[in-house]
Design a protein around this motif. Structure first.
Motif, PDB file in Angstrom:
ATOM      1  N   LEU A 204     -14.028  -1.974  -2.028  1.00 48.48           N
ATOM      2  CA  LEU A 204     -12.618  -1.685  -2.286  1.00 48.48           C
ATOM      3  C   LEU A 204     -12.426  -0.772  -3.492  1.00 48.48           C
ATOM      4  N   GLU A 205     -13.218  -0.987  -4.542  1.00 49.90           N
ATOM      5  CA  GLU A 205     -13.073  -0.163  -5.747  1.00 49.90           C
ATOM      6  C   GLU A 205     -13.229   1.321  -5.423  1.00 49.90           C
ATOM      7  N   GLU A 206     -14.201   1.642  -4.575  1.00 49.46           N
ATOM      8  CA  GLU A 206     -14.452   3.037  -4.215  1.00 49.46           C
ATOM      9  C   GLU A 206     -13.411   3.559  -3.238  1.00 49.46           C
ATOM     10  N   ILE A 207     -12.917   2.685  -2.388  1.00 47.99           N
ATOM     11  CA  ILE A 207     -11.859   3.098  -1.456  1.00 47.99           C
ATOM     12  C   ILE A 207     -10.623   3.515  -2.234  1.00 47.99           C
ATOM     13  N   TYR A 208     -10.237   2.722  -3.225  1.00 49.83           N
ATOM     14  CA  TYR A 208      -9.049   3.051  -4.009  1.00 49.83           C
ATOM     15  C   TYR A 208      -9.301   4.213  -4.965  1.00 49.83           C
ATOM     16  N   ALA A 209     -10.530   4.342  -5.455  1.00 51.66           N
ATOM     17  CA  ALA A 209     -10.855   5.476  -6.338  1.00 51.66           C
ATOM     18  C   ALA A 209     -10.764   6.798  -5.589  1.00 51.66           C
ATOM     19  N   ASN A 210     -10.937   6.732  -4.264  1.00 53.90           N
ATOM     20  CA  ASN A 210     -10.895   7.943  -3.444  1.00 53.90           C
ATOM     21  C   ASN A 210      -9.665   7.960  -2.527  1.00 53.90           C
ATOM     22  N   ALA A 211      -8.613   7.296  -2.981  1.00 49.14           N
ATOM     23  CA  ALA A 211      -7.413   7.171  -2.143  1.00 49.14           C
ATOM     24  C   ALA A 211      -6.838   8.524  -1.734  1.00 49.14           C
ATOM     25  N   GLN A 212      -6.994   9.550  -2.608  1.00 52.06           N
ATOM     26  CA  GLN A 212      -6.441  10.873  -2.300  1.00 52.06           C
ATOM     27  C   GLN A 212      -7.116  11.512  -1.093  1.00 52.06           C
ATOM     28  N   LEU A 213      -8.290  11.009  -0.721  1.00 50.15           N
ATOM     29  CA  LEU A 213      -9.013  11.572   0.420  1.00 50.15           C
ATOM     30  C   LEU A 213      -8.686  10.857   1.730  1.00 50.15           C
ATOM     31  N   ASP A 215      -6.188   9.493   4.761  1.00 49.29           N
ATOM     32  CA  ASP A 215      -4.997   9.896   5.518  1.00 49.29           C
ATOM     33  C   ASP A 215      -3.753   9.243   4.908  1.00 49.29           C
ATOM     34  N   GLY A 216      -2.689  10.003   4.750  1.00 47.88           N
ATOM     35  CA  GLY A 216      -1.484   9.549   4.062  1.00 47.88           C
ATOM     36  C   GLY A 216      -0.882   8.269   4.600  1.00 47.88           C
ATOM     37  N   ARG A 217      -0.886   8.106   5.912  1.00 44.37           N
ATOM     38  CA  ARG A 217      -0.267   6.903   6.491  1.00 44.37           C
ATOM     39  C   ARG A 217      -1.017   5.640   6.100  1.00 44.37           C
ATOM     40  N   TYR A 218      -2.349   5.758   5.955  1.00 44.04           N
ATOM     41  CA  TYR A 218      -3.141   4.607   5.531  1.00 44.04           C
ATOM     42  C   TYR A 218      -3.131   4.459   4.008  1.00 44.04           C
ATOM     43  N   ARG A 219      -3.115   5.612   3.315  1.00 40.90           N
ATOM     44  CA  ARG A 219      -3.117   5.573   1.845  1.00 40.90           C
ATOM     45  C   ARG A 219      -1.907   4.813   1.324  1.00 40.90           C
ATOM     46  N   ARG A 220      -0.760   5.071   1.875  1.00 34.81           N
ATOM     47  CA  ARG A 220       0.460   4.412   1.424  1.00 34.81           C
ATOM     48  C   ARG A 220       0.374   2.892   1.626  1.00 34.81           C
ATOM     49  N   LYS A 221      -0.102   2.470   2.782  1.00 33.94           N
ATOM     50  CA  LYS A 221      -0.219   1.043   3.059  1.00 33.94           C
ATOM     51  C   LYS A 221      -1.232   0.381   2.126  1.00 33.94           C
ATOM     52  N   LEU A 222      -2.335   1.075   1.862  1.00 36.54           N
ATOM     53  CA  LEU A 222      -3.361   0.532   0.967  1.00 36.54           C
ATOM     54  C   LEU A 222      -2.828   0.372  -0.454  1.00 36.54           C
ATOM     55  N   LEU A 223      -2.101   1.363  -0.938  1.00 36.73           N
ATOM     56  CA  LEU A 223      -1.580   1.312  -2.306  1.00 36.73           C
ATOM     57  C   LEU A 223      -0.530   0.213  -2.450  1.00 36.73           C
ATOM     58  N   GLU A 224       0.270   0.021  -1.408  1.00 34.02           N
ATOM     59  CA  GLU A 224       1.298  -1.021  -1.455  1.00 34.02           C
ATOM     60  C   GLU A 224       0.673  -2.418  -1.522  1.00 34.02           C
ATOM     61  N   ALA A 225      -0.501  -2.563  -0.923  1.00 31.02           N
ATOM     62  CA  ALA A 225      -1.143  -3.886  -0.845  1.00 31.02           C
ATOM     63  C   ALA A 225      -2.283  -4.050  -1.844  1.00 31.02           C
ATOM     64  N   LYS A 226      -2.407  -3.146  -2.805  1.00 38.75           N
ATOM     65  CA  LYS A 226      -3.596  -3.122  -3.665  1.00 38.75           C
ATOM     66  C   LYS A 226      -3.851  -4.447  -4.379  1.00 38.75           C
ATOM     67  N   THR A 227      -2.852  -4.976  -5.046  1.00 37.09           N
ATOM     68  CA  THR A 227      -3.057  -6.228  -5.799  1.00 37.09           C
ATOM     69  C   THR A 227      -3.471  -7.361  -4.883  1.00 37.09           C
ATOM     70  N   ARG A 228      -2.771  -7.475  -3.754  1.00 37.54           N
ATOM     71  CA  ARG A 228      -3.043  -8.577  -2.836  1.00 37.54           C
ATOM     72  C   ARG A 228      -4.411  -8.444  -2.184  1.00 37.54           C
ATOM     73  N   VAL A 229      -4.822  -7.233  -1.841  1.00 37.38           N
ATOM     74  CA  VAL A 229      -6.077  -7.065  -1.109  1.00 37.38           C
ATOM     75  C   VAL A 229      -7.278  -7.453  -1.973  1.00 37.38           C
ATOM     76  N   PHE A 230      -7.196  -7.197  -3.283  1.00 34.57           N
ATOM     77  CA  PHE A 230      -8.279  -7.626  -4.171  1.00 34.57           C
ATOM     78  C   PHE A 230      -8.283  -9.150  -4.303  1.00 34.57           C
ATOM     79  N   GLN A 231      -7.081  -9.739  -4.319  1.00 36.91           N
ATOM     80  CA  GLN A 231      -6.996 -11.205  -4.380  1.00 36.91           C
ATOM     81  C   GLN A 231      -7.596 -11.830  -3.126  1.00 36.91           C
ATOM     82  N   MET A 232      -7.312 -11.222  -1.965  1.00 33.61           N
ATOM     83  CA  MET A 232      -7.835 -11.762  -0.715  1.00 33.61           C
ATOM     84  C   MET A 232      -9.362 -11.640  -0.662  1.00 33.61           C
ATOM     85  N   ARG A 233      -9.892 -10.573  -1.235  1.00 31.27           N
ATOM     86  CA  ARG A 233     -11.351 -10.445  -1.252  1.00 31.27           C
ATOM     87  C   ARG A 233     -11.978 -11.572  -2.068  1.00 31.27           C
TER      88      ARG A 233
END
Length: 346
Positions: A204-213, A215-233
């Motif tokens: 996850l750390e690398e996925i978010y570090a490379n968020a600019q790479l 696709d926009g539709r997925y990037r937005r969803k990932l950024l919105e859920a960032k705090t929760r997704v690390f908690q779920m991991r």
């Protein structure tokens, strides 16, 4: 060292649902008991382990429940007809002299993960469980054993299925979610997309570090859920630091407590399992010729009394509600005058 680790409740639920409607001589449910013993015998015969341990969940809430109140919130309570079989299964485990391991505040997954981490690197470890979270433990020397097919699911099988290392499975589950544990995941991120992101970037750390790479539709969803997704991991990642007092030698396969197993298997009329016990008995018994009877009428009781009158030796065993001699109530009495015969009087 060939070490088998059994996820106790996971397997009990599996056989409970796989074998339906099986009852004992008095109409009591025995499907989970039967399925568990059948698995034990199958594993001993086909795998020939040197060590066996059974890991259990405990009644106390785990650290995951405290961190996320909705964790496993959709799980239903244990069915009553399964719950009544658990004490018998544990009695059988004790009679086979398998190690039982648990720790308050932790799940069986964490107990198994801790044991895997503690066992020698050259140990061959086979895990029996339907819990997919444990796949993150796969590595050289660690595999899942499928009790139905007898096949192993290994690290290479996992990589072929998902395209990334098992150690990254918690990252994957955090992205896609897990309905069985009520883990929400990231809305709009499916299995194919999650696998693709991990294959390309890693954790996850690398996925978010490379968020600019991304696709926009997925990037937005990932950024919105960032705090929760690390908690779920953190929730789906198994712990390897459970405070266990465990000596591997306690799990060494040894001769079972044959009298106790004979009593249990006779009570539930498990003829096949009685036959399996013959290798441990001083005098082998042909199960087809055995005479194990339930005595539930006065007429039958009188016949038994006449038959046993004058016997040179008589084995007597009691079935009680507990092992506390001051509090227990008598449930039944078993009598036998020679191998292969027995009478149970409720």
């Amino acid at each position: 060292m060939k070490f088998v680790l059994i996820d106790g409740y996971s397997y009990l639920y599996q056989v409970y649902h796989a074998i339906s409607g099986l009852t004992g001589p008095r109409g009591e449910p025995v499907n989970a008991i039967f399925g568990f013993v059948r698995m034990v015998l199958d594993v001993r015969k086909k795998v020939r382990p040197t060590h066996i341990a059974v890991a259990w969940d405990t009644a106390e809430p785990s650290f995951r429940h405290k961190a996320f109140s909705d964790y496993k919130a959709t799980r239903k309570p244990m069915p009553p007809d399964l719950a009544v079989q658990v004490p018998v299964v544990k009695e059988i485990i004790a009679a086979y002299r398998f190690a039982e391991v648990s720790s308050a505040g932790f799940e069986a997954d964490d107990v198994i993960a801790t044991l895997v981490a503690r066992l020698p690197d050259d140990a061959e470890i086979l895990i029996i469980s339907r819990d997919k979270d444990l796949r993150q433990l796969l590595r050289k020397g660690v595999a899942f054993y499928d009790t139905k097919t007898g096949k192993l699911y290994t690290e290479s099988d996992f990589v072929a299925e998902f395209g990334f290392a098992p150690s990254l499975f918690p990252d994957y589950l955090a992205l896609v979610g897990d309905k069985s544990d009520n883990i929400p995941g990231v809305a709009g991120i499916g299995k194919k997309t999650a696998a693709s992101l991990i294959q390309k970037f890693g954790p996850l750390e690398e996925i978010y570090a490379n968020a600019q790479l991304i696709d926009g539709r997925y990037r937005r969803k990932l950024l919105e859920a960032k705090t929760r997704v690390f908690q779920m991991r953190d929730l789906v990642r198994v712990r390897t630091d459970v405070p266990l007092q465990f000596d591997p030698d306690s799990a060494r396969v040894r001769e079972p407590d044959v009298p106790t197993l004979l009593k249990i298997f006779s009570k539930y009329n498990f003829k096949k399992f009685l036959e399996e016990l013959s290798e441990w008995m001083d005098e082998a018994v042909d199960v087809e010729e055995c005479d194990y009877r339930l005595v539930d009428t006065e007429e039958e009781l009188e016949k038994v009394a006449r038959r046993l009158r004058g016997a040179e030796l008589l084995a007597v065993d009691t079935e009680t509600t507990s092992e506390d001699q001051h509090e227990c109530r008598l449930v039944g009495v078993s009598l036998s005058a020679k191998p292969g015969t027995g009478f149970y009087i409720p």
